[in-house]
Design an enzyme around this catalytic site. Structure first.
Site, PDB file in Angstrom:
ATOM      1  N   HIS A  70      51.167  44.612  44.558  1.00  0.00           N
ATOM      2  CA  HIS A  70      49.748  44.374  44.819  1.00  0.00           C
ATOM      3  C   HIS A  70      49.389  42.890  44.807  1.00  0.00           C
ATOM      4  O   HIS A  70      50.175  42.068  44.342  1.00  0.00           O
ATOM      5  CB  HIS A  70      48.868  45.157  43.860  1.00  0.00           C
ATOM      6  CG  HIS A  70      49.341  46.561  43.653  1.00  0.00           C
ATOM      7  ND1 HIS A  70      49.430  47.469  44.674  1.00  0.00           N
ATOM      8  CD2 HIS A  70      49.814  47.174  42.551  1.00  0.00           C
ATOM      9  CE1 HIS A  70      49.916  48.608  44.199  1.00  0.00           C
ATOM     10  NE2 HIS A  70      50.163  48.450  42.924  1.00  0.00           N
TER      11      HIS A  70
ATOM     12  N   GLU B  32      45.504  47.024  38.866  1.00  0.00           N
ATOM     13  CA  GLU B  32      46.968  47.055  38.896  1.00  0.00           C
ATOM     14  C   GLU B  32      47.537  45.710  39.303  1.00  0.00           C
ATOM     15  O   GLU B  32      48.567  45.274  38.781  1.00  0.00           O
ATOM     16  CB  GLU B  32      47.421  48.149  39.871  1.00  0.00           C
ATOM     17  CG  GLU B  32      48.924  48.322  39.959  1.00  0.00           C
ATOM     18  CD  GLU B  32      49.331  49.371  40.977  1.00  0.00           C
ATOM     19  OE1 GLU B  32      50.546  49.606  41.099  1.00  0.00           O
ATOM     20  OE2 GLU B  32      48.447  49.935  41.662  1.00  0.00           O
TER      21      GLU B  32
ATOM     22  N   HIS C 126      54.887  48.071  39.214  1.00  0.00           N
ATOM     23  CA  HIS C 126      53.667  48.796  39.559  1.00  0.00           C
ATOM     24  C   HIS C 126      53.114  49.526  38.343  1.00  0.00           C
ATOM     25  O   HIS C 126      53.751  49.593  37.295  1.00  0.00           O
ATOM     26  CB  HIS C 126      53.953  49.830  40.658  1.00  0.00           C
ATOM     27  CG  HIS C 126      54.266  49.249  41.987  1.00  0.00           C
ATOM     28  ND1 HIS C 126      53.343  49.160  42.998  1.00  0.00           N
ATOM     29  CD2 HIS C 126      55.410  48.710  42.474  1.00  0.00           C
ATOM     30  CE1 HIS C 126      53.898  48.590  44.066  1.00  0.00           C
ATOM     31  NE2 HIS C 126      55.160  48.307  43.763  1.00  0.00           N
TER      32      HIS C 126
ATOM     33  N   GLU D 229      57.024  52.340  37.904  1.00  0.00           N
ATOM     34  CA  GLU D 229      55.630  52.669  37.614  1.00  0.00           C
ATOM     35  C   GLU D 229      55.535  52.706  36.092  1.00  0.00           C
ATOM     36  O   GLU D 229      56.017  53.633  35.438  1.00  0.00           O
ATOM     37  CB  GLU D 229      55.257  54.029  38.208  1.00  0.00           C
ATOM     38  CG  GLU D 229      55.352  54.109  39.721  1.00  0.00           C
ATOM     39  CD  GLU D 229      54.178  53.462  40.425  1.00  0.00           C
ATOM     40  OE1 GLU D 229      53.274  52.937  39.731  1.00  0.00           O
ATOM     41  OE2 GLU D 229      54.154  53.483  41.663  1.00  0.00           O
TER      42      GLU D 229
END
Length: 338
Positions: free
Chosen positions: A128, A165, A220, A302
């Protein structure tokens, strides 16, 4: 107070007698000026600055990049600081991670230190970009990911309190870089919060390939439903289609992912995902361009689910993010030293 120096010395006027009323007026002004000066000193900052003019630096906008399928996107207006202070780091700092030097982009990297990872190249991909929501046209542009075409990037997700995030991934990535560099590794970022948007998922893969990285990690945090908890590591599936050929990296990437998952558990105390991977903490996918287009060992992690309140409590903790970075670091180091 008196001033000296040529810039303050007035030219000498013609001599003339000064009357008594003027002398009295000047004498009366002295205590008034002195009092004013004392008030100024008392209300100014330690460096003499006016506190009323010292404004805090503005926070960067929050959102993110390639949220995996099923994740909730970040709010375009979300602040990197949680609403009304609901989410604070366990050490009392804000959820923007301002408690740690890792949140400050380094202006340049020095030579690699001596250590067990000397000569190894690690590419860290902070998932991101905080500015993506300002560039929807650019990030919505489709790019080739081998199996099909997919948007260049996305805004990512955020906690319900507004911690993005994109900010989480940058913070953990910078902490990880510090740990790896201390062991002698050369660490390259796909971006360091230093560009307005992106990069696209195909460029992220290309950065790792061109660096001839020994390992690549894409960091992430998920945006699944409340109640879904835990971390999982995403491994590349065997893909041979168009520009994608993961044949050579499937096996080493799996080993890299397994090592990271094992060390992540021990460092953070977090359990493997209860909604992905069947309790293994591992998930294999073929729909992510960052993996499909990689020619070097690469995995995604994640770190938790931002939409679950309990996981969010961890993700917004600076102390926990340090543990997350430590777990990822130990997994990568173990893979590279094998």
């Amino acid at each position: 107070m008196s001033y000296v120096g040529p810039e303050f010395d007035p030219s000498q006027p013609p001599k003339r007698r000064i009357g008594r009323p003027l002398t009295v007026a000047v004498a009366a002004l002295v205590p008034t000026c002195l009092a004013g000066w004392l008030v100024y000193q008392a209300t100014s900052g330690p460096d003499g600055s006016d506190p009323a003019r010292s404004l805090p630096a503005s926070s960067s906008a929050s959102t993110g990049e390639g949220t995996p399928s099923g994740s909730a996107p970040a709010s375009p207006s979300g602040s990197e600081k949680p609403d009304k202070g609901k989410e604070k780091d366990k050490d009392g700092k804000g959820a923007d991670g301002a408690d740690n030097d890792s949140t400050t982009k380094s202006p340049g990297r020095g030579p690699a230190a001596d250590g067990p990872l000397k000569g190894k190249v690690v590419v860290v991909d902070p998932g991101h970009n905080p500015g993506n929501f300002r560039h929807t046209t650019e990030i919505n542009r489709p790019v080739d990911i081998g199996t099909n075409r997919k948007e260049c990037d996305t805004t990512g997700t955020s906690t319900n309190g507004g911690y993005a995030e994109a900010n989480f991934t940058l913070d953990v990535s910078r902490r990880l870089r510090t740990l790896l560099e201390k062991q002698g590794a050369t660490v390259k970022f796909t971006h360091d919060g230093d560009r307005p948007w992106g990069p696209c998922v195909d460029e992220r893969a290309r950065i790792g390939n061109q660096a001839k990285a020994d390992a690549v990690i894409s960091i992430h945090a998920d945006g699944s439903a409340a109640g879904n908890r835990g971390f999982h590591v995403i491994l590349p599936a065997k893909v041979k289609s168009g520009a994608a050929d993961t044949s050579a990296i499937v096996a080493p990437s799996k080993e890299l992912g397994e090592r990271i998952a094992g060390k992540f558990v021990s460092a953070t105390g977090s359990a493997p995902s209860n909604y992905v991977g069947g309790g293994t903490g591992l998930d294999t996918r073929k729909d992510l361009g960052g993996l499909n287009l990689s020619t070097v060992p690469k995995v995604f992690i994640e770190c938790g689910n931002m939409r679950d309140a309990k996981d969010a409590g961890l993700l917004t903790s600076g102390a926990w993010r340090q543990k997350a970075a430590q777990g990822i670091n130990e997994g990568i180091a173990g893979f590279l030293r094998k």
